[in-house]
Design a protein around this motif. Structure first.
Motif, PDB file in Angstrom:
ATOM      1  N   GLY A 266       0.803  -1.215   0.000  1.00 26.76           N
ATOM      2  CA  GLY A 266       0.000   0.000   0.000  1.00 26.76           C
ATOM      3  C   GLY A 266       0.836   1.265   0.000  1.00 26.76           C
ATOM      4  N   LEU A 267       0.157   2.411   0.154  1.00 30.25           N
ATOM      5  CA  LEU A 267       0.807   3.723   0.246  1.00 30.25           C
ATOM      6  C   LEU A 267       1.714   3.999  -0.961  1.00 30.25           C
ATOM      7  N   GLU A 268       1.254   3.612  -2.157  1.00 38.14           N
ATOM      8  CA  GLU A 268       2.083   3.776  -3.353  1.00 38.14           C
ATOM      9  C   GLU A 268       2.460   5.233  -3.605  1.00 38.14           C
ATOM     10  N   LEU A 269       1.476   6.110  -3.547  1.00 39.62           N
ATOM     11  CA  LEU A 269       1.741   7.525  -3.834  1.00 39.62           C
ATOM     12  C   LEU A 269       2.809   8.089  -2.918  1.00 39.62           C
ATOM     13  N   GLU A 270       2.700   7.775  -1.622  1.00 43.14           N
ATOM     14  CA  GLU A 270       3.630   8.317  -0.642  1.00 43.14           C
ATOM     15  C   GLU A 270       5.032   7.730  -0.820  1.00 43.14           C
ATOM     16  N   ARG A 271       5.123   6.418  -1.031  1.00 44.43           N
ATOM     17  CA  ARG A 271       6.431   5.784  -1.186  1.00 44.43           C
ATOM     18  C   ARG A 271       7.135   6.281  -2.451  1.00 44.43           C
ATOM     19  N   VAL A 272       6.367   6.401  -3.530  1.00 44.91           N
ATOM     20  CA  VAL A 272       6.943   6.872  -4.794  1.00 44.91           C
ATOM     21  C   VAL A 272       7.365   8.337  -4.679  1.00 44.91           C
ATOM     22  N   TYR A 273       6.575   9.140  -3.954  1.00 44.94           N
ATOM     23  CA  TYR A 273       6.926  10.561  -3.791  1.00 44.94           C
ATOM     24  C   TYR A 273       8.304  10.692  -3.155  1.00 44.94           C
ATOM     25  N   LEU A 274       8.537   9.978  -2.050  1.00 41.23           N
ATOM     26  CA  LEU A 274       9.808  10.075  -1.341  1.00 41.23           C
ATOM     27  C   LEU A 274      10.953   9.566  -2.215  1.00 41.23           C
ATOM     28  N   TYR A 275      10.713   8.481  -2.913  1.00 37.72           N
ATOM     29  CA  TYR A 275      11.738   7.921  -3.805  1.00 37.72           C
ATOM     30  C   TYR A 275      12.111   8.938  -4.895  1.00 37.72           C
ATOM     31  N   ARG A 276      11.118   9.520  -5.554  1.00 41.67           N
ATOM     32  CA  ARG A 276      11.394  10.474  -6.629  1.00 41.67           C
ATOM     33  C   ARG A 276      12.105  11.718  -6.102  1.00 41.67           C
ATOM     34  N   LEU A 277      11.715  12.136  -4.907  1.00 43.82           N
ATOM     35  CA  LEU A 277      12.342  13.316  -4.303  1.00 43.82           C
ATOM     36  C   LEU A 277      13.843  13.098  -4.130  1.00 43.82           C
ATOM     37  N   LEU A 278      14.215  11.935  -3.615  1.00 45.34           N
ATOM     38  CA  LEU A 278      15.629  11.638  -3.380  1.00 45.34           C
ATOM     39  C   LEU A 278      16.420  11.559  -4.681  1.00 45.34           C
ATOM     40  N   TRP A 279      15.828  10.910  -5.694  1.00 48.44           N
ATOM     41  CA  TRP A 279      16.546  10.759  -6.953  1.00 48.44           C
ATOM     42  C   TRP A 279      16.605  12.055  -7.758  1.00 48.44           C
ATOM     43  N   SER A 280      15.653  12.924  -7.570  1.00 48.83           N
ATOM     44  CA  SER A 280      15.657  14.204  -8.287  1.00 48.83           C
ATOM     45  C   SER A 280      16.642  15.194  -7.678  1.00 48.83           C
ATOM     46  N   ASN A 281      16.801  15.139  -6.351  1.00 50.81           N
ATOM     47  CA  ASN A 281      17.542  16.197  -5.665  1.00 50.81           C
ATOM     48  C   ASN A 281      18.832  15.768  -4.974  1.00 50.81           C
ATOM     49  N   LEU A 282      19.009  14.480  -4.734  1.00 54.09           N
ATOM     50  CA  LEU A 282      20.177  14.042  -3.968  1.00 54.09           C
ATOM     51  C   LEU A 282      21.071  13.086  -4.759  1.00 54.09           C
ATOM     52  N   PHE A 283      20.485  12.117  -5.423  1.00 51.16           N
ATOM     53  CA  PHE A 283      21.266  11.123  -6.170  1.00 51.16           C
ATOM     54  C   PHE A 283      21.356  11.573  -7.633  1.00 51.16           C
ATOM     55  N   LYS A 284      22.278  12.480  -7.915  1.00 51.70           N
ATOM     56  CA  LYS A 284      22.256  13.172  -9.203  1.00 51.70           C
ATOM     57  C   LYS A 284      23.239  12.632 -10.239  1.00 51.70           C
ATOM     58  N   LYS A 285      24.151  11.754  -9.843  1.00 53.35           N
ATOM     59  CA  LYS A 285      25.150  11.272 -10.798  1.00 53.35           C
ATOM     60  C   LYS A 285      24.485  10.404 -11.878  1.00 53.35           C
ATOM     61  N   LYS A 286      24.861  10.674 -13.117  1.00 56.71           N
ATOM     62  CA  LYS A 286      24.258   9.950 -14.243  1.00 56.71           C
ATOM     63  C   LYS A 286      24.468   8.451 -14.123  1.00 56.71           C
ATOM     64  N   VAL A 287      25.675   8.038 -13.709  1.00 56.54           N
ATOM     65  CA  VAL A 287      25.971   6.608 -13.602  1.00 56.54           C
ATOM     66  C   VAL A 287      25.108   5.939 -12.539  1.00 56.54           C
ATOM     67  N   TRP A 288      24.819   6.651 -11.440  1.00 56.00           N
ATOM     68  CA  TRP A 288      23.924   6.110 -10.406  1.00 56.00           C
ATOM     69  C   TRP A 288      22.531   5.866 -10.983  1.00 56.00           C
ATOM     70  N   ARG A 289      22.059   6.855 -11.728  1.00 59.12           N
ATOM     71  CA  ARG A 289      20.698   6.762 -12.276  1.00 59.12           C
ATOM     72  C   ARG A 289      20.604   5.637 -13.315  1.00 59.12           C
ATOM     73  N   GLU A 290      21.649   5.461 -14.120  1.00 60.16           N
ATOM     74  CA  GLU A 290      21.645   4.375 -15.102  1.00 60.16           C
ATOM     75  C   GLU A 290      21.663   3.016 -14.406  1.00 60.16           C
ATOM     76  N   GLU A 291      22.477   2.920 -13.353  1.00 59.22           N
ATOM     77  CA  GLU A 291      22.546   1.666 -12.597  1.00 59.22           C
ATOM     78  C   GLU A 291      21.201   1.365 -11.933  1.00 59.22           C
ATOM     79  N   GLU A 292      20.556   2.396 -11.395  1.00 66.44           N
ATOM     80  CA  GLU A 292      19.265   2.209 -10.720  1.00 66.44           C
ATOM     81  C   GLU A 292      18.193   1.766 -11.710  1.00 66.44           C
ATOM     82  N   ALA A 293      18.203   2.351 -12.897  1.00 63.45           N
ATOM     83  CA  ALA A 293      17.234   1.946 -13.929  1.00 63.45           C
ATOM     84  C   ALA A 293      17.407   0.465 -14.279  1.00 63.45           C
ATOM     85  N   GLY A 294      18.662   0.022 -14.377  1.00 62.09           N
ATOM     86  CA  GLY A 294      18.926  -1.395 -14.641  1.00 62.09           C
ATOM     87  C   GLY A 294      18.486  -2.274 -13.485  1.00 62.09           C
TER      88      GLY A 294
END
Length: 539
Positions: A266-294
């Motif tokens: 449950g709580l999809e909206l809330e969990r996704v909000y926090l996740y997106r917030l961190l990846w948008s503002n804190l985890f900014k390295k391109k290689v991190w984001r590519e690894e996370e997508a994989g």
């Protein structure tokens, strides 16, 4: 049918009023008092309405709309839901259930809090004495959070959802008491605490069997508070110079953040909000984001039937947007059902609008509008739909204003009717599009006499022919009822019509219309009598 409609109204009232709000609690108490004093009389159930009188200090007339609570009316000067409407609601609800039980259930979140406060505070003090103030060490931080949480909230001793808030606040005080002294470490410590606490609370909610409605009524605000605090923290962390040692902590936090997507159902909206917030503002390295997508793609392959895939799907879309793979992201959006993906699109509209990336936001808005109507139909509940419509219009407004796309904004208003009525009505009137304005009034069921007098006065001066159609339809509707009372109302409308035709210097048209009408209704003696009585027919 009456029972179903009253139950729907009951749910609307529950959704609108909150027991934690002092004003709402006072409103319920006053309405309950008037109900118990027997001040409600002349209760009548119509097709979509409940009407009654309330003998307060000054007698008032109340009309409850069973379909749209916000359209309810009371003759008292109070705006919005008033004590008289609550009294009538209780009187009507008493026909299908116990008012005392309704109030007791509504108030339940206020119970069971105080008796656990002393126990919780003592436990928190004991934990602080045992652990002392922690030094910067990620593993020790997480261990401390988990032990504190499990001791205070997951002991299985207390399972009621209505004590979660009090115990969680004690747990938060314990976390703050153990925070590092240095400002930069304190901020990171608190952010890690939010991610771990968020995940633990979501898991506890699921393990305790708390339904979505129970969570919403009892402690959903805790998740929203953590989301707001996290937003504030990532902004502060982003503008300060970070110690070199931070890298190790950020890497570990990144791994813990992934678990937000899979820890609970449950709580999809809330969990996704926090996740997106961190990846948008804190985890900014391109290689991190590519690894996370994989990592997300691999985890999707391992999903079990009982697992909820939506958070992973939204996270994958988000990372593609962050990596500027917009085409891939939009294709992924298209593969998710309208009824679930639509609210998530607002985040990307806001994100791109804030960046003034108008070319990127345009296709997202187009996709959003295609899915909006289906989402509102699935959402249900007038209050919820109205609230989401306001959020949606606010989200697309910057793009429409900046790019002169009034056509796009109007399309959004049309798709969200009747929830966008106030905004659309205002826009059409300000533009002087009175024909379309009158069509909108008819669409929502308003007639000539429901319209604001100042606007009617202006239209009578600027474009009176707009009002002719409304009055013609109104008069014909009353004539078709074929009873004395409706004939009297029809005559009232016809007299107003005659006045407008005179103002327009079109008396010939009036006379032709009225003669034709009399010929068509020649068998309706009572109607002709009313016409003679009001001097529409010259004797």
């Amino acid at each position: 049918m009456e029972s179903i409609e009253l139950q729907h109204l009951s749910n609307e009232v529950r959704e609108l009023l909150h027991p934690h709000d002092a004003e709402d609690a006072k409103l319920v108490q006053k309405g309950l008092m008037l109900y118990r004093q027997g001040t409600v009389g002349q209760l009548h159930f119509g097709e979509d309405l409940v009407t009654a009188t309330v003998q307060d200090v000054t007698p008032v007339k109340v009309q409850l709309d069973l379909t749209f609570l916000s359209m309810s009316e009371c003759s008292c000067p109070y705006e919005g839901l008033c004590r008289h409407q609550m009294a009538v609601f209780f009187t009507a609800y008493a026909k299908i259930g116990s008012v005392a039980e309704w109030v007791e259930e509504w108030r339940e979140p206020m119970k069971e809090k105080k008796e656990f406060t002393t126990w919780g505070l003592q436990t928190a003090k004991d934990l602080i004495k045992a652990n002392g103030v922690l030094k910067p060490d990620y593993s020790r931080w997480v261990h401390s959070f988990e032990v504190s949480f499990d001791t205070l909230l997951a002991s299985k001793k207390y399972t009621s959802p209505f004590i979660i808030t009090e115990l969680f606040q004690i747990y938060e005080r314990r976390i703050h008491a153990s925070a590092p002294v240095e400002q930069e470490w304190r901020l990171l410590y608190e952010l890690v605490g939010i991610v771990i606490s968020f995940k633990k609370l979501a898991v506890l909610s699921e393990q305790s069997g708390h339904t979505e409605d129970m969570v919403k009524r009892a402690y959903l605000h805790l998740f929203h508070n953590m989301m707001d605090d996290a937003d504030d923290l990532v902004q502060k962390i982003g503008i300060q110079s970070l110690p070199f040692d931070f890298d190790e902590f950020i890497l570990k936090l990144k791994d813990d953040a992934f678990e937000l997507l899979t820890a609970a159902k449950g709580l999809e909206l809330e969990r996704v909000y926090l996740y997106r917030l961190l990846w948008s503002n804190l985890f900014k390295k391109k290689v991190w984001r590519e690894e996370e997508a994989g990592k997300i793609r691999e985890r999707m392959k391992l999903l079990q039937d009982w697992e909820n895939p939506l958070p992973l799907m939204i996270a994958g879309i988000h990372l593609n947007f962050l990596l500027h793979n917009d085409e891939a992201a939009l294709k992924m959006v298209g593969r998710v059902g309208d009824e679930v993906v639509t609210p998530y699109l607002i985040h990307w509209i806001d994100l791109f609008s804030h960046q003034k990336a108008w070319k990127r936001v345009s296709p997202v808005i187009e996709l959003f509008l295609q899915k909006l109507k289906a989402y509102l139909e699935e959402l249900g509940g007038y209050h919820s739909c109205s609230s989401f419509t306001k959020t949606a219009l606010k989200a697309i407004a910057p793009f429409c204003v900046e790019n002169g796309r009034t056509d796009l904004f109007e399309r959004a208003l049309l798709k969200t009717l009747p929830y966008s009525f106030a905004d659309y009505e205002y826009m059409l009137f300000e533009r002087g599009q009175y024909d379309r304005w009158s069509e909108l009034q008819a669409y929502v069921g308003l007639n000539y006499y429901d319209l604001p007098k100042d606007r009617v006065k202006l239209i009578e001066k600027e474009k009176p022919e707009v009002l002719l159609g409304m009055l013609h339809q109104l008069a014909q509707r009353e004539i078709d009822q074929k009873n004395r009372q409706s004939y009297k109302l029809a005559v009232r409308h016809l007299k107003k019509l005659r006045t407008l035709y005179k103002k327009m210097k079109r008396l010939d048209d009036w006379e032709y219309f009225f003669e034709t009408l009399l010929d068509k209704t020649k068998r309706l003696r009572a109607f002709h009598e009313e016409c003679r009585r009001s001097k529409l027919i010259e004797v």
